[in-house]
Design a protein around this motif. Structure first.
Motif, PDB file in Angstrom:
ATOM      1  N   ALA A 120       0.838  -1.208   0.000  1.00  0.00           N
ATOM      2  CA  ALA A 120       0.000   0.000   0.000  1.00  0.00           C
ATOM      3  C   ALA A 120       0.866   1.249   0.000  1.00  0.00           C
ATOM      4  N   LEU A 121       0.467   2.222  -0.825  1.00  0.00           N
ATOM      5  CA  LEU A 121       1.137   3.521  -0.870  1.00  0.00           C
ATOM      6  C   LEU A 121       0.339   4.512  -0.025  1.00  0.00           C
ATOM      7  N   PRO A 122       0.911   5.711   0.242  1.00  0.00           N
ATOM      8  CA  PRO A 122       0.240   6.623   1.187  1.00  0.00           C
ATOM      9  C   PRO A 122      -1.210   6.977   0.837  1.00  0.00           C
ATOM     10  N   GLY A 123      -1.553   7.059  -0.443  1.00  0.00           N
ATOM     11  CA  GLY A 123      -2.930   7.462  -0.803  1.00  0.00           C
ATOM     12  C   GLY A 123      -3.946   6.332  -0.728  1.00  0.00           C
ATOM     13  N   ALA A 124      -3.514   5.138  -0.333  1.00  0.00           N
ATOM     14  CA  ALA A 124      -4.434   3.985  -0.369  1.00  0.00           C
ATOM     15  C   ALA A 124      -5.577   4.159   0.627  1.00  0.00           C
ATOM     16  N   ARG A 125      -6.757   3.694   0.222  1.00  0.00           N
ATOM     17  CA  ARG A 125      -7.914   3.642   1.140  1.00  0.00           C
ATOM     18  C   ARG A 125      -8.606   2.314   0.882  1.00  0.00           C
ATOM     19  N   LEU A 126      -8.617   1.484   1.913  1.00  0.00           N
ATOM     20  CA  LEU A 126      -9.143   0.128   1.726  1.00  0.00           C
ATOM     21  C   LEU A 126     -10.457  -0.024   2.481  1.00  0.00           C
ATOM     22  N   GLY A 127     -11.461  -0.568   1.804  1.00  0.00           N
ATOM     23  CA  GLY A 127     -12.738  -0.735   2.489  1.00  0.00           C
ATOM     24  C   GLY A 127     -13.659  -1.680   1.747  1.00  0.00           C
ATOM     25  N   LEU A 128     -14.656  -2.143   2.479  1.00  0.00           N
ATOM     26  CA  LEU A 128     -15.696  -2.994   1.902  1.00  0.00           C
ATOM     27  C   LEU A 128     -17.027  -2.285   2.179  1.00  0.00           C
ATOM     28  N   PRO A 129     -17.334  -1.221   1.387  1.00  0.00           N
ATOM     29  CA  PRO A 129     -18.481  -0.358   1.712  1.00  0.00           C
ATOM     30  C   PRO A 129     -19.810  -0.835   1.128  1.00  0.00           C
ATOM     31  N   GLU A 130     -19.889  -2.112   0.710  1.00  0.00           N
ATOM     32  CA  GLU A 130     -21.107  -2.593   0.060  1.00  0.00           C
ATOM     33  C   GLU A 130     -22.360  -2.339   0.883  1.00  0.00           C
ATOM     34  N   VAL A 131     -22.212  -2.337   2.221  1.00  0.00           N
ATOM     35  CA  VAL A 131     -23.383  -2.133   3.086  1.00  0.00           C
ATOM     36  C   VAL A 131     -24.111  -0.829   2.738  1.00  0.00           C
ATOM     37  N   HIS A 132     -23.375   0.175   2.291  1.00  0.00           N
ATOM     38  CA  HIS A 132     -24.022   1.446   1.944  1.00  0.00           C
ATOM     39  C   HIS A 132     -24.884   1.331   0.696  1.00  0.00           C
ATOM     40  N   LEU A 133     -24.686   0.260  -0.046  1.00  0.00           N
ATOM     41  CA  LEU A 133     -25.493   0.040  -1.253  1.00  0.00           C
ATOM     42  C   LEU A 133     -26.500  -1.092  -1.037  1.00  0.00           C
ATOM     43  N   GLY A 134     -26.675  -1.498   0.220  1.00  0.00           N
ATOM     44  CA  GLY A 134     -27.631  -2.572   0.512  1.00  0.00           C
ATOM     45  C   GLY A 134     -27.095  -3.949   0.161  1.00  0.00           C
ATOM     46  N   LEU A 135     -25.771  -4.064   0.044  1.00  0.00           N
ATOM     47  CA  LEU A 135     -25.155  -5.313  -0.409  1.00  0.00           C
ATOM     48  C   LEU A 135     -24.190  -5.854   0.636  1.00  0.00           C
ATOM     49  N   LEU A 136     -23.540  -6.952   0.285  1.00  0.00           N
ATOM     50  CA  LEU A 136     -22.397  -7.438   1.063  1.00  0.00           C
ATOM     51  C   LEU A 136     -21.294  -7.754   0.062  1.00  0.00           C
ATOM     52  N   PRO A 137     -20.055  -7.837   0.530  1.00  0.00           N
ATOM     53  CA  PRO A 137     -18.971  -8.157  -0.398  1.00  0.00           C
ATOM     54  C   PRO A 137     -19.263  -9.524  -1.038  1.00  0.00           C
ATOM     55  N   GLY A 138     -19.350  -9.547  -2.362  1.00  0.00           N
ATOM     56  CA  GLY A 138     -19.839 -10.765  -3.012  1.00  0.00           C
ATOM     57  C   GLY A 138     -18.803 -11.450  -3.868  1.00  0.00           C
ATOM     58  N   ALA A 139     -17.548 -11.070  -3.745  1.00  0.00           N
ATOM     59  CA  ALA A 139     -16.505 -11.720  -4.541  1.00  0.00           C
ATOM     60  C   ALA A 139     -15.430 -12.272  -3.599  1.00  0.00           C
ATOM     61  N   GLY A 140     -15.896 -12.888  -2.520  1.00  0.00           N
ATOM     62  CA  GLY A 140     -14.969 -13.557  -1.609  1.00  0.00           C
ATOM     63  C   GLY A 140     -14.536 -12.719  -0.428  1.00  0.00           C
ATOM     64  N   GLY A 141     -14.954 -11.453  -0.395  1.00  0.00           N
ATOM     65  CA  GLY A 141     -14.510 -10.561   0.683  1.00  0.00           C
ATOM     66  C   GLY A 141     -14.911 -11.051   2.067  1.00  0.00           C
ATOM     67  N   THR A 142     -16.114 -11.629   2.166  1.00  0.00           N
ATOM     68  CA  THR A 142     -16.566 -12.069   3.493  1.00  0.00           C
ATOM     69  C   THR A 142     -15.805 -13.316   3.950  1.00  0.00           C
ATOM     70  N   GLN A 143     -15.148 -14.008   3.000  1.00  0.00           N
ATOM     71  CA  GLN A 143     -14.399 -15.217   3.362  1.00  0.00           C
ATOM     72  C   GLN A 143     -12.904 -14.920   3.514  1.00  0.00           C
ATOM     73  N   ARG A 144     -12.415 -13.995   2.688  1.00  0.00           N
ATOM     74  CA  ARG A 144     -10.962 -13.740   2.727  1.00  0.00           C
ATOM     75  C   ARG A 144     -10.586 -12.715   3.794  1.00  0.00           C
ATOM     76  N   ALA A 145     -11.368 -11.634   3.937  1.00  0.00           N
ATOM     77  CA  ALA A 145     -10.979 -10.607   4.924  1.00  0.00           C
ATOM     78  C   ALA A 145     -10.873 -11.201   6.333  1.00  0.00           C
TER      79      ALA A 145
END
Ligand code: 3H9
Length: 705
Positions: A120-145
């Motif tokens: 990660a470089l200084p400008g990086a911003r990491l997040g799983l904000p799907e909840v704001h769209l009524g969703l959940l991370p659907g490409a493995g995020g809930t299993q890998r994170a």
């Protein structure tokens, strides 16, 4: 976006043994079909090329990857699916590195979590904000994170939707290494070379075991209980917890399958449609004809006339944006009060430990109180926030006309009054505009930008640019009594008054409206704002009110007793000993009964559903009138007004989106049924009738505007 092809949006080049895979899909490198196909092709290319020993994934422009392409949701899925692309990345036999220099959000972070190493470089911003769209991370995020950062921390990241800085992501275990600078490709190649030199093997997130399952499950139970309490009817948060639970309880592939099933449930929910509408609508509102036609004027110094609650809130909003602010009041006593109102906000921050005393001093150094209009001379923008009286306002504008420099923008913060008339009090109506802030002005996001007939396009563009600097959500409105928000509010408030007089108690109405998802019901709002404000408006309108129109006097009876709500300890509710939450008041119910009896009304029962249908039908019908009169540019402008200024539940997308999702024919049928009792109040808006007759929706108007 439609002309994008996999090889234009995902570019590959060899740098020694490293295949650099650059995603270049402006504006934010969203993972549309072409990007997914391009990523898959790059993995295949690396596998087939014996000279390649490592893959480096980077994002071109300011973003790493902003996530799935939100515009594709609700349309037929196009292969390859993102979860398959992520699995393929992870399965690569050659090491894959993600170098993150900007936002890596949602599916973008999921791509990075499928890589074997992350930088990660200084400008990086990491997040799983799907909840704001009524969703959940659907490409493995809930299993890998959870495998990388721990179950509880991962679930909290997903439930909050917050972004982590590079440092925080390193501490959390989401990235392996930090690098300086802004060149992700150079830093990534250096990291890859190091890993290759050390003969570092591939390291797949799926293979990491979850430690202490019992503790993880207990943490999830506690989070589920808290989420159920706090998420107020939201659909996706509890599914997020379920998906993370699958990571603990199931083997990796079965966990992915569970995640997929829960993701699809969320994707199909009306809440997802409402939240995605809100996301785009909030970005569309700033796209107005004047911004295309003219460049904004420079605004470096502002002045605020009036140091009351509104004036002080506006001054704080501008100070927080880094601008110098001069505040003008008529005498020493008033300016002392204005200065105290401003200082109070910063004292509160200091008390909460969110600002240091030095920080407060630095902000207030940009604040100049004055009792002389001469001190607005240097201001590029003057905002008037004095007493809500047309003659008082005109007098202020005449004064400003005499002292403000040529080209200064002169704005009024009126919430109802005729801005054309205020502009006519000056010799420069082209410079006069409405900036309608909502109280408390330094907190509320909404800013109605009210466009009078003679204002210059560059002044409108200036107001939108000013809103952007203040991090407000601007909505363009035309001149009428109440503009977009308060005009529509006045009508659905009347519907609530009619319901009260016909048999529902104010407490039942508030409860039904809260059940719909509003934070507060209309009578709670009246008590919070102060009943005297609405009373003054009703008196002002009395002379022009249609004598045939139904008028409910209950609120007047309450105000006549000096019961103005929270600030006086009672209004529609009782607030004993300064309580902030009101209690039902039997004396108010007696007043309601007496008013019903006076008019010979026999009270009847209303279900919560009927209360909401009437409340919403009134809102949508007036919204349609506001549209056809051109007061709002598009239905989405009304939606954003209510989402950001009136506590409308975000997951319903706004009143006009709600109406579309109900079916406009159903809303119209309700209005026609209610009109049997009161044909004057429930006249269907011609635009609504037209849309129903043509089988069209409000959303069609959004797209054609
Ligand atoms: C997801 O990933 C699901 C997966 O888990 C599973 C899939 C199977 N798609 O905000 P800005 C547009 S869900 C399409 O003004 P900024 C935006 O509409 C996704 N378009 O810029 C605007 O268009 P226009 C999870 C997108 O610099 C333009 O880009 N990810 C997307 O202030 C500029 O946007 C998120 O929720 C998108 N994903 O902020 C992140 N994102 O110019 C959502 C943006 O026509 N995005 N656009 O008006 C953001 O938070 C911000 O856009 C970002 C940049 C921080 C990236």
């Amino acid at each position: 976006m439609s002309e994008s092809t996999p090889d234009t949006v995902v570019r590959t080049r060899r740098d020694g043994p490293v295949l650099v895979v650059a995603i270049d899909h402006p504006p934010v490198n969203a993972l549309g079909q072409a990007v997914r196909a391009g990523l898959l092709a790059a993995i295949e290319q690396a596998g087939a090329d014996a000279a390649v020993q490592a893959l480096l994934i980077v994002g071109a422009g300011r973003t790493f990857i902003a996530g799935a392409d939100i515009r594709e949701f609700g349309k037929p899925p196009q292969p390859p699916a993102l979860p398959d692309v992520c699995n393929r990345i992870e399965a690569s036999g050659k090491i894959v590195i993600a170098a993150i220099h900007g936002p890596a959000l949602g599916g973008g972070l999921e791509v990075a979590l499928s890589a074997h190493y992350r930088l990660a470089l200084p400008g990086a911003r990491l997040g799983l904000p799907e909840v704001h769209l009524g969703l959940l991370p659907g490409a493995g995020g809930t299993q890998r994170a959870p495998r990388l950062m721990g179950v509880k921390a991962a679930a909290e990241l997903m439930l909050s939707g917050r972004h982590l800085s590079a440092q925080d992501a390193l501490a959390a275990g989401l990235v392996d290494r930090l690098a300086d600078g802004a060149d992700a490709t150079a830093a990534g190649i250096a990291f890859a070379s190091e890993l290759l030199a050390a003969q570092t093997p591939v390291r797949r997130t799926r293979d990491i075991a979850i430690a202490d399952r019992a503790a993880a499950l207990a943490a999830l139970d506690a989070l589920a209980a808290e989420t159920a309490r706090q998420s107020r009817g939201l659909f996706s948060p509890l599914r997020i917890v379920d998906a993370v639970r699958a990571a603990v309880e199931l083997p990796f592939d079965a966990g992915l399958a569970r995640e997929r099933a829960l993701f699809v449930e969320c994707l199909d929910s009306p809440q997802r449609a409402g939240l995605v509408h809100a996301f785009f609508a909030e970005r569309e509102v700033a796209k107005i004809p004047e911004a295309r036609a003219a460049a904004p004027r420079r605004v470096e110094r502002i002045a605020v006339v009036g140091g009351g609650t509104m004036g002080a809130g506006i001054a704080v909003a501008a100070l927080d944006a880094g601008l110098p602010v001069t505040m003008v009041e008529r005498d020493a006593e008033s300016i002392a009060r204005g200065r105290a109102n401003v200082a109070k906000v910063y004292d509160g921050l200091v008390a909460k430990g969110r600002l240091t005393a030095d920080g407060k001093a630095a902000v207030l150094a940009r604040y100049t109180p004055s009792t002389s209009y001469d001190d607005v001379r240097d201001a590029d923008l003057v905002i008037e926030a004095v007493f809500e009286d047309i003659e008082v306002k005109k007098a202020v504008f005449r004064e400003l006309d005499g002292v403000a420099k040529p080209g200064a923008v002169l704005a009024t913060n009126t919430s109802y009054l005729d801005i054309d008339a205020i502009a006519a009090a000056t010799a420069r109506p082209q410079d006069v505009i409405g900036l309608h802030f909502f109280s408390p002005a330094h907190i509320m996001k909404l800013l109605e930008i009210v466009v009078p007939a003679k204002v210059g396009a560059d002044v409108v563009a200036t107001a939108f640019e000013f809103a952007r600097r203040l991090r407000k959500t601007p909505v363009r409105a035309g001149v009428c009594d109440g503009f977009i928000g308060n005009r529509i509010l006045a009508v659905y408030k009347q519907a609530a008054d009619h319901l009260m007089e016909d048999g529902a108690s104010p407490y039942e109405i508030d409860e039904a409206v809260r059940g719909f998802g509003f934070a507060m019901g209309p009578f709670q709002v009246t008590d919070l704002a102060g009943g005297d404000i609405g009373w003054a408006t009703r008196k002002r309108r009395a002379a022009t009110r249609d004598p045939k129109a139904r008028y409910v006097e209950i609120a007047d009876r309450i105000c006549e007793r000096g019961w103005f709500g929270q600030k006086t300890g009672r209004g529609f509710y009782l607030y004993p000993n300064g309580a902030r939450t009101g209690q039902p008041d039997p004396e108010v119910l007696a007043i309601v009964d007496a008013e019903r009896a006076k008019k010979g009304i026999v009270p009847r029962r209303f279900s919560a559903d009927e209360i909401v249908r009437r409340y919403m039908a009134a809102m949508v019908n007036e919204g349609a009138r506001v549209l056809e009169e051109g007061i709002a540019l598009r239905p989405l402008d009304i939606d954003v007004t209510f989402l950001s200024g009136y506590g409308f539940p975000r997951w319903r997308g706004g009143p006009m989106k709600w109406a579309d999702m109900q079916g406009l024919d159903k809303v119209l049928a309700d209005i026609r049924a209610f009109a049997q009792e009161d044909p004057l109040f429930w006249q269907p808006a011609p635009l609504l009738e037209k849309l129903v007759a043509e089988g069209r929706s409000f959303d069609r108007l959004n797209r054609s505007a």
